[in-house]
Design an enzyme around this catalytic site. Structure first.
Site, mmCIF file in Angstrom:
data_model
loop_
_atom_site.group_PDB
_atom_site.id
_atom_site.type_symbol
_atom_site.label_atom_id
_atom_site.label_comp_id
_atom_site.label_asym_id
_atom_site.label_seq_id
_atom_site.Cartn_x
_atom_site.Cartn_y
_atom_site.Cartn_z
ATOM 1 N N ILE A 142 0.864 -1.171 0.000
ATOM 2 C CA ILE A 142 0.000 0.000 0.000
ATOM 3 C C ILE A 142 0.905 1.225 0.000
ATOM 4 C CG2 ILE A 142 -1.794 1.276 1.253
ATOM 5 C CD1 ILE A 142 -2.767 -1.432 0.147
ATOM 6 N N GLN A 189 -1.300 4.235 3.897
ATOM 7 C CA GLN A 189 -1.074 3.302 4.993
ATOM 8 C C GLN A 189 -1.695 3.827 6.279
ATOM 9 O OE1 GLN A 189 3.002 2.003 5.403
ATOM 10 N NE2 GLN A 189 3.242 1.746 3.196
ATOM 11 N N GLY A 190 -2.002 2.903 7.182
ATOM 12 C CA GLY A 190 -2.533 3.274 8.491
ATOM 13 C C GLY A 190 -4.010 3.597 8.504
ATOM 14 N N LYS A 191 -4.709 3.289 7.420
ATOM 15 C CA LYS A 191 -6.136 3.604 7.317
ATOM 16 C C LYS A 191 -6.998 2.343 7.234
ATOM 17 C CE LYS A 191 -5.025 7.881 4.970
ATOM 18 N NZ LYS A 191 -5.265 8.766 3.856
ATOM 19 N N LEU A 206 -6.782 0.134 4.904
ATOM 20 C CA LEU A 206 -7.000 -0.261 3.512
ATOM 21 C C LEU A 206 -6.247 -1.532 3.143
ATOM 22 C CD1 LEU A 206 -6.867 3.314 1.960
ATOM 23 C CD2 LEU A 206 -8.901 1.887 2.291
ATOM 24 N N ASN A 257 9.413 -7.912 9.191
ATOM 25 C CA ASN A 257 8.224 -7.112 8.897
ATOM 26 C C ASN A 257 7.115 -7.476 9.885
ATOM 27 O OD1 ASN A 257 6.173 -5.603 7.797
ATOM 28 N ND2 ASN A 257 6.499 -6.313 5.708
ATOM 29 N N ALA A 304 3.302 -6.450 9.082
ATOM 30 C CA ALA A 304 2.632 -7.350 8.135
ATOM 31 C C ALA A 304 2.352 -8.702 8.781
ATOM 32 C CB ALA A 304 3.474 -7.522 6.876
ATOM 33 N N TYR A 333 -1.310 -10.436 9.047
ATOM 34 C CA TYR A 333 -1.606 -11.742 8.468
ATOM 35 C C TYR A 333 -2.085 -12.727 9.534
ATOM 36 C CZ TYR A 333 0.947 -9.847 4.460
ATOM 37 O OH TYR A 333 1.387 -9.063 3.431
#
Length: 133
Positions: free
Chosen positions: A79, A84-86, A88, A117, A120, A124
């Site tokens: 993204i 980022q941070g929304k 989405l 990371n 992420a 996940y």
């Protein structure tokens, strides 16, 4: 409210997709869009897509299915730093999982991730994926 969806990479969106930028420090977590598209050109099993929210391109993803067992991967998703941070990325990931599982007729999807990371990995795992080394 977001309206996240995907479109194939084509002449009309490729230039914008290639300009997607990650936040400083994220560059080592994923290949660039240029590298991903080059890989997709050499291996037609990969399906690169632009991620949209309404009419704005907000990211990029690449998925595919390989081998006799139909090992199916969402191998890349990013993204743009501005989006980022929304939430989405999570919305895009949920929709992508649905698309990929239906397109390939699978219930198991693999991801690749750089161990460092943590953001992420947390995302996940919150979606039911298990982390294995």
């Amino acid at each position: 409210m977001s309206n996240v969806y995907f479109r194939d990479i084509e002449e009309a969106n490729e230039c914008i997709v290639r300009k997607i930028k990650l936040k400083p420090g994220q560059e080592n977590f994923i290949e660039t869009v240029d590298e991903c598209l080059k890989e997709a050109d050499t291996s037609h099993e990969w399906h690169p897509v632009a991620i949209y929210d309404d009419e704005e391109i907000i990211g990029f993803a690449m998925y595919g299915s390989f081998g006799p067992n139909k090992d199916t991967w969402i191998d890349r998703i990013m993204i743009d730093e501005k989006y980022q941070g929304k939430g989405l990325g999570k919305i895009a990931m949920k929709k992508l999982i649905d698309i990929v599982s239906k397109e390939y007729g699978v219930s198991v999807i693999y991801l690749s991730i750089i161990e460092e990371n943590r953001i992420a990995q947390s995302l996940y795992e919150s979606m039911g994926f298990e982390f294995h080394i």
